[in-house]
Scaffold this active site. Structure first.
Site, PDB file in Angstrom:
ATOM      1  N   GLY A  88       0.809  -1.212   0.000  1.00 58.38           N
ATOM      2  CA  GLY A  88       0.000   0.000   0.000  1.00 58.38           C
ATOM      3  C   GLY A  88       0.842   1.262   0.000  1.00 58.38           C
ATOM      4  N   LYS A 109       9.897   2.476  -0.668  1.00 55.88           N
ATOM      5  CA  LYS A 109       8.885   2.454   0.390  1.00 55.88           C
ATOM      6  C   LYS A 109       8.523   3.905   0.700  1.00 55.88           C
ATOM      7  CE  LYS A 109       8.281   0.156   4.865  1.00 55.88           C
ATOM      8  NZ  LYS A 109       8.964  -0.639   5.891  1.00 55.88           N
ATOM      9  N   ASP A 121      -2.212   7.119   2.337  1.00 57.16           N
ATOM     10  CA  ASP A 121      -1.585   8.043   1.388  1.00 57.16           C
ATOM     11  C   ASP A 121      -0.385   7.428   0.660  1.00 57.16           C
ATOM     12  OD1 ASP A 121       0.269   7.928   3.394  1.00 57.16           O
ATOM     13  OD2 ASP A 121       0.169  10.057   3.932  1.00 57.16           O
ATOM     14  N   ARG A 172      14.547  -0.100  -0.265  1.00 63.09           N
ATOM     15  CA  ARG A 172      14.805  -1.327   0.472  1.00 63.09           C
ATOM     16  C   ARG A 172      15.280  -2.417  -0.483  1.00 63.09           C
ATOM     17  NH1 ARG A 172      10.231  -3.453   4.503  1.00 63.09           N
ATOM     18  NH2 ARG A 172       9.014  -3.910   2.640  1.00 63.09           N
ATOM     19  N   ASP A 248       2.061 -10.974   7.469  1.00 59.03           N
ATOM     20  CA  ASP A 248       2.472 -10.212   6.283  1.00 59.03           C
ATOM     21  C   ASP A 248       3.867  -9.615   6.476  1.00 59.03           C
ATOM     22  OD1 ASP A 248       0.781  -8.731   8.211  1.00 59.03           O
ATOM     23  OD2 ASP A 248       1.381  -6.983   7.050  1.00 59.03           O
ATOM     24  N   ASN A 249       4.393  -9.705   7.683  1.00 62.11           N
ATOM     25  CA  ASN A 249       5.737  -9.202   7.945  1.00 62.11           C
ATOM     26  C   ASN A 249       6.729 -10.336   8.178  1.00 62.11           C
ATOM     27  OD1 ASN A 249       4.769  -6.592   7.718  1.00 62.11           O
ATOM     28  ND2 ASN A 249       4.420  -6.351   9.910  1.00 62.11           N
ATOM     29  N   ASP A 258      10.327  -5.334   7.581  1.00 64.05           N
ATOM     30  CA  ASP A 258       9.357  -4.371   8.095  1.00 64.05           C
ATOM     31  C   ASP A 258       9.682  -3.890   9.500  1.00 64.05           C
ATOM     32  OD1 ASP A 258       8.070  -4.020   5.803  1.00 64.05           O
ATOM     33  OD2 ASP A 258       6.140  -4.817   6.411  1.00 64.05           O
TER      34      ASP A 258
HETATM   35  P1  AMP Z   1       2.589  -2.756   8.247  1.00 63.13           P
HETATM   36  O1  AMP Z   1       1.805  -2.998   9.480  1.00 63.13           O
HETATM   37  O2  AMP Z   1       3.458  -1.552   8.342  1.00 63.13           O
HETATM   38  O3  AMP Z   1       3.353  -3.966   7.834  1.00 63.13           O
HETATM   39  O4  AMP Z   1       1.546  -2.432   7.078  1.00 63.13           O
HETATM   40  C1  AMP Z   1       0.359  -3.164   6.944  1.00 63.13           C
HETATM   41  C2  AMP Z   1      -0.379  -2.789   5.684  1.00 63.13           C
HETATM   42  O5  AMP Z   1      -0.781  -1.420   5.695  1.00 63.13           O
HETATM   43  C3  AMP Z   1       0.397  -2.989   4.393  1.00 63.13           C
HETATM   44  O6  AMP Z   1      -0.487  -3.492   3.437  1.00 63.13           O
HETATM   45  C4  AMP Z   1       0.834  -1.591   4.052  1.00 63.13           C
HETATM   46  O7  AMP Z   1       1.092  -1.445   2.682  1.00 63.13           O
HETATM   47  C5  AMP Z   1      -0.358  -0.762   4.519  1.00 63.13           C
HETATM   48  N1  AMP Z   1       0.023   0.625   4.821  1.00 63.13           N
HETATM   49  C6  AMP Z   1       0.728   1.060   5.872  1.00 63.13           C
HETATM   50  N2  AMP Z   1       0.904   2.399   5.837  1.00 63.13           N
HETATM   51  C7  AMP Z   1       0.297   2.828   4.717  1.00 63.13           C
HETATM   52  C8  AMP Z   1       0.122   4.116   4.098  1.00 63.13           C
HETATM   53  N3  AMP Z   1       0.645   5.235   4.624  1.00 63.13           N
HETATM   54  N4  AMP Z   1      -0.587   4.177   2.948  1.00 63.13           N
HETATM   55  C9  AMP Z   1      -1.113   3.069   2.398  1.00 63.13           C
HETATM   56  N5  AMP Z   1      -0.986   1.836   2.920  1.00 63.13           N
HETATM   57  C10 AMP Z   1      -0.287   1.701   4.060  1.00 63.13           C
HETATM   58 MG    MG Z   2       4.289  -4.870   6.511  1.00 67.47          MG
END
Ligand code: AMP
Ligand code: MG
EC number: 2.7.7.-
Length: 487
Positions: A88, A109, A121, A172, A248-249, A258
């Site tokens: 995302g 990223k 965003d 990354r 997912d991490n 992550d």
């Molecule tokens: P994370 O917990 O950081 O591993 O992220 C979990 C999910 O949230 C992943 O699918 C990321 O791509 C999405 N995500 C986190 N921050 C953002 C952001 N600012 N904009 C869009 N998607 C995000």
């Molecule tokens: Mg992640």
């Protein structure tokens, strides 16, 4: 030539990603570039100045040969299944093959929204970008498998979080971005054919020796479990708390991935949690092995359609692999601690010695990192460092006496042993209070403390004059440390 792109995921895995584009930042400015990593990747930097690097690694001007995509994945977040996550706020530029033949993903990223942004965003703030850069470099220097950071670029824009922060993009580098959640996504939405295809691709890319196994998908499960056991043992060995061990991490390559609300423990306490979003302590320091086990059970479930297709009887074998994880982890962990303690052989009651060690460290609230350096100093006949760590001079005397006796069984020269211990027990880690101060200064426009800390943690083992303060824990009366996901 700058990068030799060879985008196998893009070419072979259509349907597993969405095409994507990077946002073009208004005023990219290079914050940091990892020259050593660039060289390792075979990136030819000659004639490329900082401004061009900033454009290239912010998304403004994609390097030649890039084919940007956003990867689809799902994941269990804090135990709950999210069927659609995906990149995302990340963009896979493509893969490059380094001069030694190793293949790496190059990912931006924080480069803007994709098909998977779900209202986010797609941007990143400078603090989390510099934190990931610093901590992943420290992990790499300590020999812990990890994704790496190639560049950090300020975008010149603001991102809105709890308040406005300067925006940044991290480049990354990973051996791939295939996660447990990638398998979960295709198992949940598409079924066996897709899982087989993803598993085959993963094996060809990461573990080609498994292609000839009787059931390659079962062999993949076995291999990934082995890598995760080894990885979490390494984390515990350096006091690392990932903070958000969602499926997912979890990269199937066995690399740490992550870096969100991660942090290193100072005084030893198994229930240490730093992340503000981890209210129940699900991802506390001492729970990481159990969570790894849980995550591997989810991986096994996602792989089952492929395993079953080759041989229905192997479903039982997959279950047995998952059930065997605690024993397998414990073996990896004990090997790790033995190394930290200077024990080159294994003896019958090591397990007892190790378990007692952690009880003692917890009871006396000893600084985890410094303790192992102080033990090595005892072998050199110097007790001052240990004295300074303990609440009372004889606080750990019985344990230390037993350890000493065990050391003598190995009959190596104590001075050599001390050196061997120092080569695996870091002296300089990214101490939380220093990371916080460095990120604050960088956000306010002064990169010097961050650069200095980066330089220190890139050489974690050898004591250096003038760097003493970087080895010191936070003052005992410091406020409890909290990390925020702040992405
Ligand atoms: P994370 O917990 O950081 O591993 O992220 C979990 C999910 O949230 C992943 O699918 C990321 O791509 C999405 N995500 C986190 N921050 C953002 C952001 N600012 N904009 C869009 N998607 C995000
Ligand atoms: Mg992640």
């Amino acid at each position: 030539m700058q990068f030799a792109f060879d985008n196998s995921f893009h070419a072979d895995m259509q349907g597993f990603y969405a095409p994507a584009e990077a946002a073009k930042p208004s005023a990219p400015r290079l914050l940091a570039f990892n020259d050593a990593l660039a060289e390792r990747l075979g990136f030819d930097r000659r004639g490329v100045d900082a401004d061009e690097l900033a454009r290239m690694f912010s998304g403004e001007e994609l390097p030649e040969g890039a084919a940007p995509i956003a990867l689809a994945y799902a994941g269990h977040q804090f135990g709950h299944f999210s069927p659609q996550l995906g990149d995302g706020r990340a963009l896979l530029l493509g893969e490059i093959v380094a001069p030694d033949g190793a293949r790496f993903d190059i990912q931006l990223k924080g480069s803007g929204p994709t098909a998977f942004s779900r209202g986010g965003d797609g941007k990143a703030a400078i603090g989390p970008v510099l934190r990931e850069f610093l901590v992943s470099e420290a992990m790499a220097a300590m020999g812990v498998p990890t994704t790496r950071a190639l560049a950090a670029v300020a975008t010149g824009e603001c991102v809105e979080r709890e308040r406005a922060h300067p925006g940044a993009v991290l480049t990354r580098v990973a051996s791939s971005h295939i996660r447990v959640g990638t398998f979960q996504f295709f198992a949940a939405h598409f079924g066996a054919d897709h899982v087989v295809q993803l598993s085959d691709y993963s094996i060809a890319r990461h573990f080609p020796d498994l292609a000839d196994a009787a059931n390659p998908h079962l062999a993949l499960l076995d291999r990934v479990i082995g890598l995760q056991c080894a990885l979490i043992a390494r984390w515990l060995g350096v006091g690392f708390i990932h903070g958000v061990m969602n499926t997912d991490n979890v990269a199937i390559s066995g690399e740490t991935i992550d870096y969100g609300p991660c942090a290193f423990m100072d005084r030893f306490a198994a229930n240490t949690v730093f992340s503000s979003i981890d209210a129940t302590g699900r991802y506390a320091y001492g729970r990481q092995p159990q969570i790894m086990h849980w995550n591997m059970a989810r991986f096994a479930e996602a792989l089952l359609p492929a395993i079953h297709r080759v041989s229905p009887a192997d479903v039982e074998a997959a279950k047995a692999l998952v059930d065997a994880i605690p024993g397998r982890f414990r073996a990896a962990w004990h090997a790790q601690v033995r190394e930290k303690l200077g024990l080159s052989t294994s003896a019958g009651d090591d397990a007892e010695l190790i378990d007692r060690l952690f009880d003692e460290l917890e009871k006396h609230r000893v600084d985890f990192t410094t303790f192992f350096r102080a033990l090595a100093m005892l072998l050199r006949g110097e007790g001052a460092m240990m004295q300074a760590l303990l609440p009372a001079p004889d606080a750990m005397a019985p344990w230390i006496a037993d350890w000493w006796q065990r050391i003598e069984q190995d009959a190596a020269n104590p001075l050599d042993l001390a050196d061997a211990m120092d080569a695996v027990n870091p002296l300089y880690i990214p101490r939380n209070h220093r990371v916080e101060a460095a990120l604050e200064a960088a956000e306010a426009g002064d990169p010097a403390p961050w650069l200095e800390l980066l330089e220190v943690v890139r050489q974690p083992f050898a004591a250096r004059a003038g760097r003493e303060r970087f080895a010191e824990p936070a003052p005992a009366d410091a406020a409890p440390y909290t990390t925020f996901c702040g992405t």
